[in-house]
Design a protein around this motif. Structure first.
Motif, PDB file in Angstrom:
ATOM      1  N   LEU B 112      57.332  67.121 -51.058  1.00 53.69           N
ATOM      2  CA  LEU B 112      57.598  67.299 -49.628  1.00 53.69           C
ATOM      3  C   LEU B 112      57.032  68.618 -49.099  1.00 53.69           C
ATOM      4  N   TYR B 113      56.609  68.588 -47.866  1.00 56.69           N
ATOM      5  CA  TYR B 113      56.186  69.819 -47.204  1.00 56.69           C
ATOM      6  C   TYR B 113      56.855  69.900 -45.836  1.00 56.69           C
ATOM      7  N   THR B 114      56.981  71.119 -45.351  1.00 57.88           N
ATOM      8  CA  THR B 114      57.582  71.354 -44.043  1.00 57.88           C
ATOM      9  C   THR B 114      56.519  71.926 -43.110  1.00 57.88           C
ATOM     10  N   VAL B 115      56.448  71.368 -41.918  1.00 56.98           N
ATOM     11  CA  VAL B 115      55.503  71.846 -40.900  1.00 56.98           C
ATOM     12  C   VAL B 115      56.298  72.484 -39.768  1.00 56.98           C
ATOM     13  N   GLU B 116      56.022  73.741 -39.470  1.00 53.08           N
ATOM     14  CA  GLU B 116      56.680  74.438 -38.362  1.00 53.08           C
ATOM     15  C   GLU B 116      55.603  74.891 -37.369  1.00 53.08           C
ATOM     16  N   ILE B 147      57.231  62.445 -25.841  1.00 56.20           N
ATOM     17  CA  ILE B 147      57.844  62.878 -27.105  1.00 56.20           C
ATOM     18  C   ILE B 147      58.320  61.676 -27.920  1.00 56.20           C
ATOM     19  N   GLY B 148      58.774  60.644 -27.222  1.00 64.63           N
ATOM     20  CA  GLY B 148      59.253  59.447 -27.917  1.00 64.63           C
ATOM     21  C   GLY B 148      58.167  58.732 -28.707  1.00 64.63           C
ATOM     22  N   ASP B 149      56.898  58.995 -28.356  1.00 68.79           N
ATOM     23  CA  ASP B 149      55.788  58.324 -29.049  1.00 68.79           C
ATOM     24  C   ASP B 149      55.310  59.094 -30.280  1.00 68.79           C
ATOM     25  N   ILE B 150      55.791  60.339 -30.470  1.00 72.60           N
ATOM     26  CA  ILE B 150      55.308  61.132 -31.617  1.00 72.60           C
ATOM     27  C   ILE B 150      55.637  60.418 -32.917  1.00 72.60           C
ATOM     28  N   ASN B 151      56.870  59.951 -33.046  1.00 70.54           N
ATOM     29  CA  ASN B 151      57.243  59.084 -34.174  1.00 70.54           C
ATOM     30  C   ASN B 151      58.111  57.969 -33.604  1.00 70.54           C
ATOM     31  N   SER B 152      57.477  56.845 -33.333  1.00 71.72           N
ATOM     32  CA  SER B 152      58.196  55.748 -32.667  1.00 71.72           C
ATOM     33  C   SER B 152      59.255  55.123 -33.568  1.00 71.72           C
ATOM     34  N   ASP B 204      48.805  60.295 -41.378  1.00 72.94           N
ATOM     35  CA  ASP B 204      50.113  60.368 -40.723  1.00 72.94           C
ATOM     36  C   ASP B 204      50.325  61.698 -40.009  1.00 72.94           C
ATOM     37  N   ILE B 205      50.130  62.796 -40.725  1.00 74.02           N
ATOM     38  CA  ILE B 205      50.390  64.108 -40.136  1.00 74.02           C
ATOM     39  C   ILE B 205      49.357  64.416 -39.044  1.00 74.02           C
ATOM     40  N   VAL B 206      48.154  63.885 -39.229  1.00 72.39           N
ATOM     41  CA  VAL B 206      47.096  64.085 -38.215  1.00 72.39           C
ATOM     42  C   VAL B 206      47.510  63.437 -36.897  1.00 72.39           C
ATOM     43  N   LYS B 207      48.011  62.208 -36.991  1.00 74.57           N
ATOM     44  CA  LYS B 207      48.430  61.484 -35.778  1.00 74.57           C
ATOM     45  C   LYS B 207      49.585  62.206 -35.091  1.00 74.57           C
ATOM     46  N   VAL B 208      50.528  62.686 -35.879  1.00 78.85           N
ATOM     47  CA  VAL B 208      51.688  63.385 -35.316  1.00 78.85           C
ATOM     48  C   VAL B 208      51.235  64.655 -34.586  1.00 78.85           C
ATOM     49  N   LEU B 209      50.395  65.438 -35.246  1.00 76.35           N
ATOM     50  CA  LEU B 209      49.965  66.707 -34.641  1.00 76.35           C
ATOM     51  C   LEU B 209      49.166  66.486 -33.367  1.00 76.35           C
ATOM     52  N   LYS B 210      48.349  65.454 -33.366  1.00 73.62           N
ATOM     53  CA  LYS B 210      47.571  65.156 -32.156  1.00 73.62           C
ATOM     54  C   LYS B 210      48.507  64.867 -30.985  1.00 73.62           C
ATOM     55  N   SER B 231      48.220  71.388 -52.350  1.00 67.16           N
ATOM     56  CA  SER B 231      47.729  70.260 -51.560  1.00 67.16           C
ATOM     57  C   SER B 231      46.774  70.781 -50.499  1.00 67.16           C
ATOM     58  N   GLU B 232      46.123  69.867 -49.866  1.00 62.82           N
ATOM     59  CA  GLU B 232      45.156  70.238 -48.834  1.00 62.82           C
ATOM     60  C   GLU B 232      45.692  69.888 -47.448  1.00 62.82           C
ATOM     61  N   ILE B 233      47.027  69.834 -47.329  1.00 62.33           N
ATOM     62  CA  ILE B 233      47.622  69.477 -46.046  1.00 62.33           C
ATOM     63  C   ILE B 233      47.118  70.390 -44.944  1.00 62.33           C
ATOM     64  N   TRP B 234      47.002  71.694 -45.276  1.00 59.72           N
ATOM     65  CA  TRP B 234      46.619  72.665 -44.245  1.00 59.72           C
ATOM     66  C   TRP B 234      45.259  72.341 -43.630  1.00 59.72           C
ATOM     67  N   SER B 235      44.370  71.760 -44.440  1.00 63.86           N
ATOM     68  CA  SER B 235      43.042  71.459 -43.896  1.00 63.86           C
ATOM     69  C   SER B 235      43.093  70.270 -42.935  1.00 63.86           C
ATOM     70  N   ARG B 236      44.094  69.396 -43.146  1.00 60.66           N
ATOM     71  CA  ARG B 236      44.245  68.252 -42.227  1.00 60.66           C
ATOM     72  C   ARG B 236      44.686  68.727 -40.845  1.00 60.66           C
ATOM     73  N   ILE B 237      45.412  69.862 -40.827  1.00 60.89           N
ATOM     74  CA  ILE B 237      45.869  70.406 -39.555  1.00 60.89           C
ATOM     75  C   ILE B 237      44.664  70.750 -38.688  1.00 60.89           C
ATOM     76  N   VAL B 238      43.694  71.408 -39.306  1.00 60.41           N
ATOM     77  CA  VAL B 238      42.489  71.816 -38.564  1.00 60.41           C
ATOM     78  C   VAL B 238      41.767  70.578 -38.030  1.00 60.41           C
ATOM     79  N   LYS B 239      41.634  69.569 -38.898  1.00 64.75           N
ATOM     80  CA  LYS B 239      40.931  68.344 -38.489  1.00 64.75           C
ATOM     81  C   LYS B 239      41.671  67.630 -37.356  1.00 64.75           C
TER      82      LYS B 239
END
Lengths: 64, 272
Positions: B112-116, B147-152, B204-210, B231-239
């Motif tokens: 698990l990872y936490t995104v703040e 906001i309701g669409d971020i995670n339906s 998943d995280i890319v869609k949420v951040l967008k 992990s390379e999660i941080w690089s997905r943030i940039v993308k």
């Protein structure tokens, strides 16, 4: 502080605990009664404005 | 502000001041009463907007750490505090973590990872949606802002403050998410936090951040990822956010006891 009383950027605290499986199986920290949680929140100067939960965890939206 | 209570974990996140530090001792006390012992503590925050409004005895990070050290039991002996800088003095990341020695150690779920995310200088038109009209409900704000669409899939527990401001907690199985908004022009701010797994679909995280960026269109944004596994999660943030007009300005990495790796990145909008 802002006129609204908000200081924007939050402070976040995460505490982890461990114990015997039966205690955790019975809900662990979720066994702490709501009055006790409200007492802690009183010290933090917050109150619960909305609450929900499911089989995994309890969620509270707090004032402030 | 938000509180999440799991069987062996408590997360409390408050706007305002550092009063939440006063919750440590009582939480440890109530946990002890039911047979649980503390094994880990993490404390994170961004910058103070109004540092002089912070109450004694923790008016700056150094004092907060002294207070934290005093509140925690001795068996949490591995401790570290650090301020992770960014290109912007208004967006640095303050991290403290403490973990126990081997006698008390428990297996840690490391997928698990936490995104703040902290966002300032919100788009003025979008921020106006967080001002309350007499008949506005939190649910309506959740819907009209997107906001309701971020995670339906999430059950959303929302609240609209008077005269403005918004908080919501999302519940999706064993995962939480939370959003807090201060929309006033001049010090507008929004935060988003969620948890994910390195085994989730990569997108998943890319869609949420967008979606998060589209809801607020911030001028400045910082993203902190905490993960116990490499992990390379941080690089997905940039993308995820650079195609939306956000340019990465800095990236800082540090290691903390139990918390693992924290990657702190800051972005600014190219729209101005």
């Amino acid at each position: 502080m802002a006129a609204s009383g908000f200081e924007g950027f939050e402070k976040r605290l995460e505490l982890h605990f461990s114990g015997d499986d039966p205690v955790i199986g019975m809900g662990g920290l979720r066994q702490v009664d709501f009055d006790s949680i409200e007492e802690v929140l009183h010290a933090v100067q917050c109150t619960v404005v909305s609450a929900a939960g499911n089989q995994y965890f309890d969620s509270y939206v707090l004032s402030e | 502000s938000s509180l999440f209570v799991y069987p062996t974990k408590i997360i409390i996140k408050t706007c305002g001041t550092t009063q939440l530090l006063k919750s440590i001792r009582p939480f440890i006390h109530y946990a002890c009463e039911i047979g649980l012992i503390i094994t880990e503590c993490r404390y994170t925050r961004g910058n103070y907007i109004f540092p002089k409004a912070q109450p004694y005895p923790h008016t700056n990070f150094k004092e907060e750490i002294i207070y934290l050290q005093d509140q925690l039991p001795n068996h949490l002996c591995y401790r570290k505090a650090s301020v992770m800088p960014s290109k912007f003095t208004s967006h640095s990341w303050h991290v403290f973590s403490a973990s126990c020695d081997k006698f008390y150690s428990v297996p840690i779920s490391n997928d698990l990872y936490t995104v703040e995310i902290c966002m300032t200088d919100l788009d003025r038109v979008l921020a106006r949606k967080f001002f309350k009209h007499p008949d506005t409900t939190g649910k309506q704000m959740t819907e009209i802002t997107g906001i309701g669409d971020i995670n339906s899939n999430a059950l959303i527990c929302d609240f609209a403050f008077d005269p403005c401001g918004y908080s919501m907690n999302g519940i999706d199985g064993d995962r939480y998410s939370t959003i807090h908004v201060t929309p006033e022009d001049g010090f507008s701010y929004a935060s988003f936090e969620c948890v994910g797994s390195i085994y989730d679909d990569r997108d998943d995280i890319v869609k949420v951040l967008k979606k998060v960026v589209q809801v607020f269109r911030p001028g400045t944004m910082s993203v902190s990822i905490t993960c116990t596994s490499s992990s390379e999660i941080w690089s997905r943030i940039v993308k995820a956010v650079e195609p939306l007009g956000m340019k990465r300005r800095s990236c800082t990495v540090d290691e903390f006891p139990a918390a693992g790796t924290v990657v702190f990145q800051s972005f600014t909008s190219t729209r101005k």
